[in-house]
Design a protein around this motif. Structure first.
Motif, PDB file in Angstrom:
ATOM      1  N   VAL A 108     113.468 -38.878 -52.005  1.00 42.95           N
ATOM      2  CA  VAL A 108     114.854 -38.419 -51.993  1.00 42.95           C
ATOM      3  C   VAL A 108     115.034 -37.320 -53.026  1.00 42.95           C
ATOM      4  CG1 VAL A 108     117.280 -39.067 -52.214  1.00 42.95           C
ATOM      5  CG2 VAL A 108     115.629 -40.725 -51.321  1.00 42.95           C
ATOM      6  N   MET A 109     115.520 -36.166 -52.582  1.00 46.34           N
ATOM      7  CA  MET A 109     115.933 -35.112 -53.503  1.00 46.34           C
ATOM      8  C   MET A 109     117.443 -35.229 -53.693  1.00 46.34           C
ATOM      9  SD  MET A 109     113.964 -31.718 -52.197  1.00 46.34           S
ATOM     10  CE  MET A 109     112.304 -31.821 -51.529  1.00 46.34           C
ATOM     11  N   GLY A 110     117.897 -35.175 -54.932  1.00 50.55           N
ATOM     12  CA  GLY A 110     119.323 -35.265 -55.188  1.00 50.55           C
ATOM     13  C   GLY A 110     119.626 -34.981 -56.642  1.00 50.55           C
ATOM     14  N   VAL A 150     114.415 -28.382 -44.471  1.00 46.02           N
ATOM     15  CA  VAL A 150     113.632 -27.150 -44.532  1.00 46.02           C
ATOM     16  C   VAL A 150     113.844 -26.449 -45.872  1.00 46.02           C
ATOM     17  CG1 VAL A 150     115.454 -25.749 -43.448  1.00 46.02           C
ATOM     18  CG2 VAL A 150     113.062 -25.005 -43.295  1.00 46.02           C
ATOM     19  N   VAL A 151     112.762 -25.862 -46.387  1.00 48.00           N
ATOM     20  CA  VAL A 151     112.851 -25.000 -47.564  1.00 48.00           C
ATOM     21  C   VAL A 151     113.361 -23.636 -47.117  1.00 48.00           C
ATOM     22  CG1 VAL A 151     111.544 -23.837 -49.381  1.00 48.00           C
ATOM     23  CG2 VAL A 151     110.983 -26.203 -48.766  1.00 48.00           C
ATOM     24  N   ALA A 152     114.387 -23.133 -47.803  1.00 51.52           N
ATOM     25  CA  ALA A 152     114.986 -21.830 -47.478  1.00 51.52           C
ATOM     26  C   ALA A 152     114.725 -20.871 -48.631  1.00 51.52           C
ATOM     27  CB  ALA A 152     116.484 -21.984 -47.242  1.00 51.52           C
ATOM     28  N   ILE A 153     113.941 -19.833 -48.374  1.00 43.92           N
ATOM     29  CA  ILE A 153     113.562 -18.881 -49.416  1.00 43.92           C
ATOM     30  C   ILE A 153     114.518 -17.698 -49.414  1.00 43.92           C
ATOM     31  CG2 ILE A 153     111.704 -17.424 -50.286  1.00 43.92           C
ATOM     32  CD1 ILE A 153     109.719 -19.306 -48.995  1.00 43.92           C
ATOM     33  N   SER A 154     114.990 -17.328 -50.606  1.00 42.29           N
ATOM     34  CA  SER A 154     116.083 -16.359 -50.727  1.00 42.29           C
ATOM     35  C   SER A 154     115.630 -14.900 -50.652  1.00 42.29           C
ATOM     36  CB  SER A 154     116.843 -16.589 -52.042  1.00 42.29           C
ATOM     37  OG  SER A 154     117.408 -17.862 -52.068  1.00 42.29           O
ATOM     38  N   ILE A 185     118.972 -28.440 -46.277  1.00 44.16           N
ATOM     39  CA  ILE A 185     118.490 -27.133 -46.721  1.00 44.16           C
ATOM     40  C   ILE A 185     118.123 -27.237 -48.201  1.00 44.16           C
ATOM     41  CG2 ILE A 185     118.981 -24.671 -46.914  1.00 44.16           C
ATOM     42  CD1 ILE A 185     119.093 -25.690 -44.046  1.00 44.16           C
ATOM     43  N   VAL A 186     116.873 -26.953 -48.521  1.00 42.88           N
ATOM     44  CA  VAL A 186     116.390 -26.967 -49.903  1.00 42.88           C
ATOM     45  C   VAL A 186     116.091 -25.521 -50.282  1.00 42.88           C
ATOM     46  CG1 VAL A 186     114.670 -27.867 -51.509  1.00 42.88           C
ATOM     47  CG2 VAL A 186     115.393 -29.262 -49.554  1.00 42.88           C
ATOM     48  N   VAL A 187     116.937 -24.935 -51.107  1.00 43.62           N
ATOM     49  CA  VAL A 187     116.847 -23.500 -51.381  1.00 43.62           C
ATOM     50  C   VAL A 187     115.837 -23.208 -52.489  1.00 43.62           C
ATOM     51  CG1 VAL A 187     118.083 -21.458 -52.211  1.00 43.62           C
ATOM     52  CG2 VAL A 187     119.184 -23.031 -50.590  1.00 43.62           C
ATOM     53  N   ASP A 188     114.963 -22.248 -52.224  1.00 47.07           N
ATOM     54  CA  ASP A 188     114.076 -21.688 -53.237  1.00 47.07           C
ATOM     55  C   ASP A 188     114.685 -20.359 -53.674  1.00 47.07           C
ATOM     56  OD1 ASP A 188     112.127 -20.426 -54.731  1.00 47.07           O
ATOM     57  OD2 ASP A 188     110.482 -20.944 -53.380  1.00 47.07           O
ATOM     58  N   PRO A 189     115.283 -20.293 -54.868  1.00 44.60           N
ATOM     59  CA  PRO A 189     115.964 -19.073 -55.297  1.00 44.60           C
ATOM     60  C   PRO A 189     115.019 -17.963 -55.734  1.00 44.60           C
ATOM     61  CG  PRO A 189     116.066 -20.708 -57.029  1.00 44.60           C
ATOM     62  CD  PRO A 189     115.422 -21.383 -55.854  1.00 44.60           C
ATOM     63  N   LEU A 219     127.274 -24.205 -53.028  1.00 42.96           N
ATOM     64  CA  LEU A 219     126.729 -24.513 -51.700  1.00 42.96           C
ATOM     65  C   LEU A 219     126.377 -25.991 -51.541  1.00 42.96           C
ATOM     66  CD1 LEU A 219     124.355 -21.464 -51.018  1.00 42.96           C
ATOM     67  CD2 LEU A 219     126.786 -21.737 -50.449  1.00 42.96           C
ATOM     68  N   GLY A 220     126.267 -26.712 -52.639  1.00 46.33           N
ATOM     69  CA  GLY A 220     125.964 -28.140 -52.569  1.00 46.33           C
ATOM     70  C   GLY A 220     124.580 -28.446 -52.024  1.00 46.33           C
ATOM     71  N   VAL A 221     123.599 -27.585 -52.328  1.00 47.22           N
ATOM     72  CA  VAL A 221     122.247 -27.769 -51.789  1.00 47.22           C
ATOM     73  C   VAL A 221     121.273 -28.158 -52.890  1.00 47.22           C
ATOM     74  CG1 VAL A 221     122.552 -26.178 -49.858  1.00 47.22           C
ATOM     75  CG2 VAL A 221     121.719 -25.295 -52.053  1.00 47.22           C
TER      76      VAL A 221
END
Length: 350
Positions: A14-16, A147-151, A185-189, A215-217
């Motif tokens: 769990v990621m949180g 999913v990992v979301a790359i910025s 959505i797991v953001v990679d900044p 964004l609450g991600v």
């Protein structure tokens, strides 16, 4: 509270924001590892097996699986990578019950990994590029996975953190159009090297706070990027990870293992010891020598970064009463660690 659920057949990670930091083990990746790439092309999976077991023993919560080998015999990854991805996924989940992260730039390999994986893997990755959004988001929806979301987008990677935030926001909004919730959505900044950009650390901390608050991600990063090209990279990484956690980062793609001391290092140290006139017992083995003279260990074990993460979990009350910290600092049992025991929590049953 945002929670991203990643599952194997029997375990849940769990990621949180109020969960222990999630460590995504990066070692099963042939990029920059010529020996591993050659082994995989030859059908030798022994390093994959040892890396999977060692990362779980070191405390990895999720294992990243990347099959991006460019074969000498066939340089077309669209043909070679999907079946290799299937093979590695099946092999790894037969060895450990840790949740997986399917990692590829090849569409067919992503789907092959998703089809082979048991449970609910993490998909790595989607970007803000239009063709990538149109290709990856339907897979995320079809398999109901995070999913990992790359910025970065079609303009590349911006040095402006505000631009990177807007790319992340765009991905979250486009995912919503497919019915994919923000908690998946797991953001990679995108962490820049501090040696090239002095504000890189401050940028990441500010971005992570914005991503959490606006964004609450959940967030992740390639942790070692921050120290690229600098001496004593572990020292920088050890400081960066707890600071990123304090800013709200909830996971990182990283190597959880302190790599074994090489024989060449041992030989050089023995020469230095002899030159200093020190006489060692004839029956002293190399492992004892390494520990006595501060070289580390010949065995794979948890790295210093994992020590920093465990301490930060304790300090942020994500390790209530310090149970994991105390367990981590106990001497290993005579029969060694449970190599299947570090990879997450048991899946909660309905």
């Amino acid at each position: 509270m945002t929670r991203t659920i990643v599952e194997s057949k029997t375990k849940t990670a769990v990621m949180g924001f109020d969960e222990p930091f999630c460590v995504i083990g990066e070692r099963i990746n042939p990029t920059g590892r010529k020996k591993l790439a050659a082994e995989l092309e030859a059908g030798d999976f022994s390093t994959v097996e040892s890396d999977a077991l060692a990362q779980v023993a070191a405390g990895a919560t999720i294992l990243d699986i990347n099959a991006g080998v460019v074969y000498n015999s066939n340089p077309n990854p669209n043909e070679t990578e999907p079946p290799l991805m299937t093979k590695i996924v099946e092999l790894v989940q037969g060895l450990v019950d840790t949740p997986l992260c399917i990692d590829s730039s090849v569409p067919g390999a992503l789907e092959a990994g998703l089809a082979a994986a048991e449970g609910r893997p993490l998909l790595n990755s989607v970007t803000g590029e239009e063709d990538r959004l149109e290709m990856v988001l339907p897979l995320v929806k079809k398999y109901n996975v995070p999913v990992v979301a790359i910025s970065n987008d079609d303009t590349g990677i911006s040095e402006d953190p505000d631009v990177r935030f807007e790319v992340a926001k765009k991905i979250v909004q486009r995912a919503a159009d497919f019915g994919i919730p923000a908690h998946d959505i797991v953001v990679d900044p995108l962490v820049m090297p501090i040696g090239a950009m002095g504000t890189a650390g401050l940028q990441v901390f500010t971005l992570v706070r914005r991503l959490r608050e606006e964004l609450g991600v959940n967030t992740t990063c390639g942790a070692s990027n921050i120290s690229f090209g600098l001496p004593n990279r572990h020292g920088i990484n050890n400081a960066f990870l707890p600071m990123a956690m304090g800013a709200g980062m909830t996971s990182a793609i990283m190597n959880p293992i302190a790599l074994p001391v090489k024989q060449a290092e041992i030989a050089a140290k023995k020469e230095a010891v002899a030159a200093a006139g020190l006489i060692l017992p004839e029956d002293m083995d190399d492992e004892t020598f390494c520990q006595l003279f501060g070289l580390g260990s010949m065995k794979a074990r948890s790295g210093k970064e994992m020590e920093a993460i465990r301490a930060a979990n304790f300090l942020t009350n994500n390790d209530p009463h310090g149970g994991n910290w105390i367990k981590f600092n106990k001497p290993p049992s005579a029969d060694g660690e449970d190599r299947r025991g570090g990879g997450g929590r048991r899946r909660r049953r309905a």
